[in-house]
Structure formats: C-alpha cells, structure tokens
Scaffold this motif. Structure first.
Motif, PDB file in Angstrom:
ATOM      1  N   GLU A 172       6.353  -2.055 -15.574  1.00 42.49           N
ATOM      2  CA  GLU A 172       7.491  -1.915 -14.659  1.00 42.49           C
ATOM      3  C   GLU A 172       8.244  -0.624 -14.951  1.00 42.49           C
ATOM      4  O   GLU A 172       8.725   0.052 -14.024  1.00 42.49           O
ATOM      5  N   GLY A 173       8.356  -0.252 -16.214  1.00 42.34           N
ATOM      6  CA  GLY A 173       9.014   0.998 -16.555  1.00 42.34           C
ATOM      7  C   GLY A 173       8.330   2.193 -15.915  1.00 42.34           C
ATOM      8  O   GLY A 173       8.989   3.085 -15.369  1.00 42.34           O
ATOM      9  N   LEU A 176       9.058   2.248 -12.215  1.00 45.56           N
ATOM     10  CA  LEU A 176      10.403   2.754 -11.936  1.00 45.56           C
ATOM     11  C   LEU A 176      10.434   4.286 -11.987  1.00 45.56           C
ATOM     12  O   LEU A 176      11.073   4.934 -11.147  1.00 45.56           O
ATOM     13  N   HIS A 180      11.112   6.742  -8.710  1.00 44.18           N
ATOM     14  CA  HIS A 180      12.221   7.699  -8.789  1.00 44.18           C
ATOM     15  C   HIS A 180      11.756   9.101  -8.391  1.00 44.18           C
ATOM     16  O   HIS A 180      12.401   9.788  -7.576  1.00 44.18           O
ATOM     17  N   VAL A 294      13.015   5.797 -19.557  1.00 50.61           N
ATOM     18  CA  VAL A 294      12.997   4.331 -19.441  1.00 50.61           C
ATOM     19  C   VAL A 294      13.579   3.756 -20.724  1.00 50.61           C
ATOM     20  O   VAL A 294      13.084   4.041 -21.816  1.00 50.61           O
ATOM     21  N   ARG A 295      14.623   2.970 -20.573  1.00 50.70           N
ATOM     22  CA  ARG A 295      15.278   2.381 -21.747  1.00 50.70           C
ATOM     23  C   ARG A 295      14.543   1.114 -22.165  1.00 50.70           C
ATOM     24  O   ARG A 295      14.409   0.161 -21.404  1.00 50.70           O
ATOM     25  N   PRO A 324      12.662  -7.200 -20.110  1.00 52.63           N
ATOM     26  CA  PRO A 324      12.821  -6.215 -19.034  1.00 52.63           C
ATOM     27  C   PRO A 324      13.230  -4.855 -19.576  1.00 52.63           C
ATOM     28  O   PRO A 324      13.803  -4.737 -20.669  1.00 52.63           O
ATOM     29  N   GLU A 326      14.709  -0.698 -18.166  1.00 53.79           N
ATOM     30  CA  GLU A 326      15.468  -0.095 -17.066  1.00 53.79           C
ATOM     31  C   GLU A 326      15.319   1.421 -17.057  1.00 53.79           C
ATOM     32  O   GLU A 326      15.133   2.053 -18.103  1.00 53.79           O
ATOM     33  N   LEU A 327      15.400   1.976 -15.859  1.00 54.06           N
ATOM     34  CA  LEU A 327      15.362   3.430 -15.700  1.00 54.06           C
ATOM     35  C   LEU A 327      16.755   3.990 -15.912  1.00 54.06           C
ATOM     36  O   LEU A 327      17.742   3.451 -15.409  1.00 54.06           O
ATOM     37  N   VAL A 328      16.832   5.087 -16.670  1.00 51.70           N
ATOM     38  CA  VAL A 328      18.111   5.770 -16.901  1.00 51.70           C
ATOM     39  C   VAL A 328      17.985   7.191 -16.350  1.00 51.70           C
ATOM     40  O   VAL A 328      17.470   8.096 -17.019  1.00 51.70           O
TER      41      VAL A 328
END
Length: 339
Positions: A172-173, A176, A180, A294-295, A324, A326-328
């Motif tokens: 998923e990372g 994302l 982006h 990606v965090r 999970p 997340e995108l930063v």
C-alpha cells in the motif's frame, strides 16, 4: 496429513509436528499442552496427536519451562544496528517486553545481511523466543530445528517455520507513492531498488510494477548506503536517452543518495526531478528539500511483534497482523517538468 520423515534423523520438533499436521506451531502447543478445547476443533486436535505419534515426538520439558518464562529473554534478530528503523523496532519491542518482565537481546548480522555468529554458547538454552526481520533470515541458522518460537517481522506470511507474522503494508505504501506521482503528471520513472534480498523489497517492486503498468519504468539496484545510491543514481540519470522525471526509492537512505546525485548533475529537486523515499526516519527531514516518503510505524511494529511472541509463549493461537502506513508529502516532489 503429510508423510512423516523416515526414522533415524534429528529428533523431531513441534515445528515438524505442525508441518506434518498442516497447522501452526501454536496449535501444536495448544493440543499437546491440553489447552485446545474451545480453541481448536476436535478433528484438528486428533490430527495433531496422530502426527506427534507418527513422528515419535515427545515435548521437550526444558523448552516448555522456557516458554513459561523461566529465562524471560527474547532475541531480536536484525540486519544492522546502524539502521535507525531497527533501533525504533527495538524500542517498541523492549517496551512491551519490560511490561511483562522480559528482556530483549539484539542479534545483528555483521554485514547488514547474511549470517551472524551465535552470541551464546547454547542460544536455545538462554532464550524464550525469537523475533526476526526478513532482512536477516540467514542469521537464523543457529536456531534451525530448535523448539524456540519464532515471530517473523516483515516477511512472507505463507513462509514456513514461524509461529506468527507481523507485517507492514508496504505494498500500500508503494501504491500511495505511485498515485501521488501520477497525479503530479509523472509518466517516466526510475526505481532505485535495494540490492538486499528480502521479501519486503520484492513486495514493493511488485506493487510498483502493477501500479505503473503502461508507464516507462527503469529499475536500478543499489546497496543501502548514501554513497552507493549516489553512484547508481548518477549513472542512471546521466545515461543516454530521455531522463526520468521521478525517482522512486525503496528507502530514505537511497533517496538521499539520489538527491546528492541530482545536485552533482545540476538537476533541481523537485523542479527537474522528483524523489521519493520509504521509512520516514530522521534522514527524511535532514536533507533539503525534505523527502516525500512513506511513514512506517517502526516502534509500533516492534511492539506488535513482541506482543505476538508473548501470545505464542502463552499458548494463544497466532494471528497475522498487518500495520497501516501513510504517505508524507514534502518538498522533494512536484509537478512533472514540461517536455
């Protein structure tokens, strides 16, 4: 049920029983410890008992005492202590362990990947269980064939030998990241991939290939150092032909090397070249511009891993756990430059 191994070989272990019965090692512990009722079906319990009899398996009482917490020590197998990500994994694992009166011993591979020397004269006698990163699987040779419960971190959930798996949603990372960059108009990409053989990097590559199907993608591999990444990216970006407008990296360390290579080639980030990382460790905000990345919740990853190991030690059924990510978005990515 699979056919058992012929007699005369090494003493059978609970892992062998699990393999023959087609169940998890935790299920074997529940059945042979007579704690299966209400947790395992009667049919499965019978299959486990049949497998144990066929193999001639007898529970190791010393190992059972260890799993009850006699030494109260777990081993964390990591590829390197110099990687900040694994320092955070250790912090999380140690915090949970301390809450339960356990200690955590680190077992690094000396070269980042590959085998490491056994730090104990008899590791199995000094430990209750093992947590291991998929990037250091070769270092587990010292524990092959033992009854030590093993929880794998960021590894193939279908892989054999582990009582439980805890993973990060790295696929998923990567989705994302690609979404982006596609939204910013990028259609030509360089994937700077880690040269370290590991399931987690294979998953990232597969997710990237699927997400960018139809786009122009070139893959170059590099060891996980800034210097190596700078050299690999510099050669790729200076190669003849159209230059990619975005570089997707498997790690923030690689992304930092790309930024240095871009600067040496006179390319501006992100005006001429967008760069993304993976991990979101301190390095991501130490470079300029700061990295879009990606965090990964490294400390929580360690916590969940230790919780899974403690559950296995308590005889509870193992369950797969996926955290999970997340995108930063930060300054290292921008609109694709006009052709």
């Amino acid at each position: 049920m699979q056919t058992p191994e012929p007699p005369g070989g090494p003493r059978p272990t609970s892992r062998d029983v699990a393999r023959v019965a087609g169940v998890s090692q935790a299920t074997v512990s529940l059945v042979l410890g007579d704690k299966w009722r209400g947790r395992v079906s009667e049919r499965t319990a019978g299959t486990v008992r049949d497998a144990a009899r066929a193999l001639g398996y007898r529970p190791n009482l010393a190992a059972r005492n260890l799993r009850l917490g006699r030494t109260r020590t777990a081993l964390l197998v990591v590829p390197a202590l110099t990687n900040e990500f694994f320092a955070h994994v250790y912090t999380g694992a140690a915090a949970v362990a301390a809450d339960h009166g356990f200690g955590v011993v680190l077992y690094p591979s000396p070269d980042g990947v590959g085998p490491a020397r056994d730090p104990f004269a008899s590791a199995q006698a000094a430990l209750d269980g093992v947590l291991a990163s998929s990037m250091a699987t070769d270092a587990l040779e010292a524990f092959r064939g033992s009854d030590l419960p093993l929880v794998m971190l960021d590894s193939d959930p279908a892989g054999p030998g582990a009582a439980a798996h805890v993973n990060l949603d790295v696929a998923e990372g990567m989705r994302l990241v690609t979404a982006h960059l596609l939204a910013l108009g990028h259609r030509s990409f360089l994937h700077l991939a880690s040269a370290a053989p590991s399931w987690t990097f294979d998953v990232r590559a597969a997710a990237l290939a699927h997400a960018l199907a139809g786009a122009e993608v070139r893959t170059v591999r590099s060891p996980l150092t800034v210097a190596a990444a700078r050299e690999a990216a510099g050669a790729a970006l200076a190669a003849p032909g159209p230059r990619p407008t975005a570089v997707i990296c498997d790690d923030d360390i690689l992304a930092a090397g790309v930024c240095k290579a871009a600067w040496r080639l006179g390319l501006r980030v992100p005006e001429d070249l967008s760069v993304t990382g993976f991990d979101d460790m301190a390095l991501a905000t130490a470079v300029e511009p700061e990295l879009t990345t990606v965090r990964l919740p490294a400390e929580e990853f360690g916590r969940r891993g230790m919780e899974a190991l403690l559950a296995v030690l308590a005889g509870e059924p193992a369950r797969a756990d996926v955290l999970p990510v997340e995108l930063v978005p930060r300054g290292s990515t921008g609109p694709a430059p006009a052709v």
